[in-house]
Write a protein that holds these residues in place. Sequence first.
Motif, short mmCIF file in Angstrom:
data_model
loop_
_atom_site.label_atom_id
_atom_site.label_comp_id
_atom_site.label_asym_id
_atom_site.label_seq_id
_atom_site.Cartn_x
_atom_site.Cartn_y
_atom_site.Cartn_z
N ILE A 53 13.49 17.98 -15.41
CA ILE A 53 12.76 17.78 -14.16
C ILE A 53 11.61 18.78 -14.04
CG2 ILE A 53 12.96 17.92 -11.65
CD1 ILE A 53 15.77 16.83 -11.92
N ILE A 54 11.79 19.97 -14.60
CA ILE A 54 10.75 21.00 -14.54
C ILE A 54 9.77 20.87 -15.69
CG2 ILE A 54 10.34 23.49 -14.64
CD1 ILE A 54 12.95 23.90 -13.19
N ILE A 55 10.29 20.65 -16.89
CA ILE A 55 9.43 20.69 -18.08
C ILE A 55 8.55 19.45 -18.17
CG2 ILE A 55 9.48 20.65 -20.60
CD1 ILE A 55 11.95 22.39 -20.49
N VAL A 56 9.09 18.27 -17.88
CA VAL A 56 8.31 17.04 -18.03
C VAL A 56 7.04 17.05 -17.16
CG1 VAL A 56 8.34 14.55 -17.65
CG2 VAL A 56 10.24 15.65 -18.83
N PRO A 57 7.13 17.41 -15.85
CA PRO A 57 5.88 17.48 -15.08
C PRO A 57 4.89 18.50 -15.62
CG PRO A 57 7.77 17.40 -13.60
CD PRO A 57 8.30 17.61 -14.98
N ILE A 58 5.40 19.65 -16.13
CA ILE A 58 4.50 20.65 -16.68
C ILE A 58 3.78 20.09 -17.91
CG2 ILE A 58 4.41 22.88 -17.86
CD1 ILE A 58 6.56 23.88 -16.02
N LEU A 59 4.52 19.40 -18.79
CA LEU A 59 3.90 18.82 -19.97
C LEU A 59 2.89 17.75 -19.61
CD1 LEU A 59 6.97 18.55 -22.39
CD2 LEU A 59 5.14 20.25 -22.39
N ILE A 60 3.23 16.92 -18.62
CA ILE A 60 2.28 15.88 -18.20
C ILE A 60 1.03 16.52 -17.63
CG2 ILE A 60 1.93 14.00 -16.56
CD1 ILE A 60 4.86 13.29 -16.87
N LEU A 61 1.20 17.57 -16.80
CA LEU A 61 0.05 18.25 -16.24
C LEU A 61 -0.80 18.88 -17.33
CD1 LEU A 61 -1.51 19.30 -13.77
CD2 LEU A 61 0.04 21.26 -13.74
N GLN A 62 -0.17 19.52 -18.30
CA GLN A 62 -0.91 20.12 -19.40
C GLN A 62 -1.68 19.06 -20.19
OE1 GLN A 62 1.68 22.43 -21.86
NE2 GLN A 62 1.42 24.27 -20.62
N THR A 63 -1.03 17.94 -20.44
CA THR A 63 -1.69 16.88 -21.21
C THR A 63 -2.92 16.35 -20.48
OG1 THR A 63 0.45 16.25 -22.15
CG2 THR A 63 -1.33 14.66 -22.33
N VAL A 64 -2.76 16.11 -19.18
CA VAL A 64 -3.90 15.60 -18.40
C VAL A 64 -5.02 16.61 -18.35
CG1 VAL A 64 -4.62 14.85 -16.11
CG2 VAL A 64 -2.45 14.05 -17.04
N VAL A 65 -4.67 17.88 -18.08
CA VAL A 65 -5.70 18.92 -17.99
C VAL A 65 -6.40 19.10 -19.34
CG1 VAL A 65 -6.07 21.39 -17.63
CG2 VAL A 65 -4.61 20.11 -16.07
N ALA A 66 -5.59 19.14 -20.43
CA ALA A 66 -6.20 19.30 -21.75
C ALA A 66 -7.10 18.12 -22.10
CB ALA A 66 -5.10 19.45 -22.80
N PHE A 67 -6.67 16.91 -21.75
CA PHE A 67 -7.49 15.74 -22.04
C PHE A 67 -8.79 15.79 -21.26
CE2 PHE A 67 -8.84 11.42 -20.96
CZ PHE A 67 -9.04 10.90 -22.22
N VAL A 68 -8.72 16.13 -19.97
CA VAL A 68 -9.93 16.22 -19.16
C VAL A 68 -10.84 17.31 -19.69
CG1 VAL A 68 -10.80 16.77 -16.86
CG2 VAL A 68 -8.83 15.25 -17.12
#
Length: 460
Positions: free
Chosen positions: A41-56
């Motif tokens: 529950i904690i790690i998945v949102p962090i990874l999604i946020l990192q992926t979106v930020v890195a992609f942007v």
Amino acid sequence: MAIFDAIRRDQDKPPANAYKRVTRWIRRRLPTGLFARSLLIIIVPILILQTVVAFVFMERHWQTVTQRLSSSVTQEIAAIIDIIETYPHEADYGELVRIVEDNLGMRISVEPGEKLPAPRPKPFFSLLDQTLTSEITRQIGRPFWIDTVGNSRLLEIRIQLEGEILRVFVNRNRAYAANSHIFIVWMVGTSLVLIIMSTLFLRGQIRPILALAQAAESFGKGQKSPEDFSPRGADEVRRAGLAFILMRERIERQMEQRTAMLTGVSHDLRTILTRFKLQLALAGDNPELDNLNKDVEDMQTMLEGYMAFARGEAEEDVGEVLLSDVLEKVAADFTLHGKEMTWKIDGDDRVKVRPNAFARLIGNLASNSRRYAKRLEVDARHSAKWLTVTFDDDGPGIPEEVRDDVFKPFYRLDEARNLDSSGTGLGLAIARDIARSHGGNVTLGDSPLGGLRATVRIPA
């Protein structure tokens, strides 16, 4: 690939059914523990946020910065080309080379009569190569050759002029946002710190829940709860732990009151039975009193059996028992009565149970086979989680429709079963009560020997 196979198999089925199958496939592969699920529950949102930020960042900021830097370098090269063509020098370009190196930080050379080399293979992924190529094509519009792969610190650019080649060497960081990895390093490093802190915090929150589960499991098996157990953690966990302690105290108090009451009743009834026996003994030998003596003995036997059933051996501590010792005693009893008993053990011989209660559980089930059968086979399997003991005899068995009823206290089958005088109808009831007090159960079925199969299954 497995999930796609599941989807393909469900293409011809209703969408709702396919959705259920896919969600069931995913659910089976997710962790079942509370700690692992909380981490997800904690790690998945962090990874999604990192992926979106890195992609942007890669798609917008990094590309924009690189394009502006490449455009600036290309403009400077275009200016140099314009100077060369506007003010041609017949001798050399020494002064121009000095000015460019001092003011623009580039090294250039003009090579008359040279031609562009063969194009280099394009890198699989290079934002710099794509951007710089696009800017040179747009701003200069001449044949060119670039090398963004060779020297990691320098870029080489060659422009085809009239009868000569302009070679330009420029630092990579002037045309490319080379320090962008710092952002990614900081982002990943910060995320790792947050994940470690979250993991430590979650372990502290999960530990009281695990302690509560262990205490409840021990109490369910009839064992003593850990002495250091106390409600800890969040308010909800503390409330659950306090509720468990109060429930355990009420159950123990009820059991103590029941035992005390039954002890008093037993004492009173035994006094009366002793008085009956004394009066019958004083009456002398009288054949008419034989039936009365037998009734008094039956009453005393039933009283003792009921007391043992009501107590349930709950006050006994847990200890280690050798299965072989218990089964050897039962086998000796069979031999004494002229019956046959064989047994085998698969797994560890030592089990942690309440010794006297467990011996009585095995003895009660074996004694039923000894009464009504000539042969008994016992198979004990001790795995990491369960102890399973199977009793197979060649007796008359028990009809399937009454197999649940025989576990009721004082329940007797019909007289055709030829019950002896020691039967009180409590043997199977006590056996199931002991098994359940250990966290297990006793079930009945058909034996391959033609009689009854009794299976004891308790946690190891």
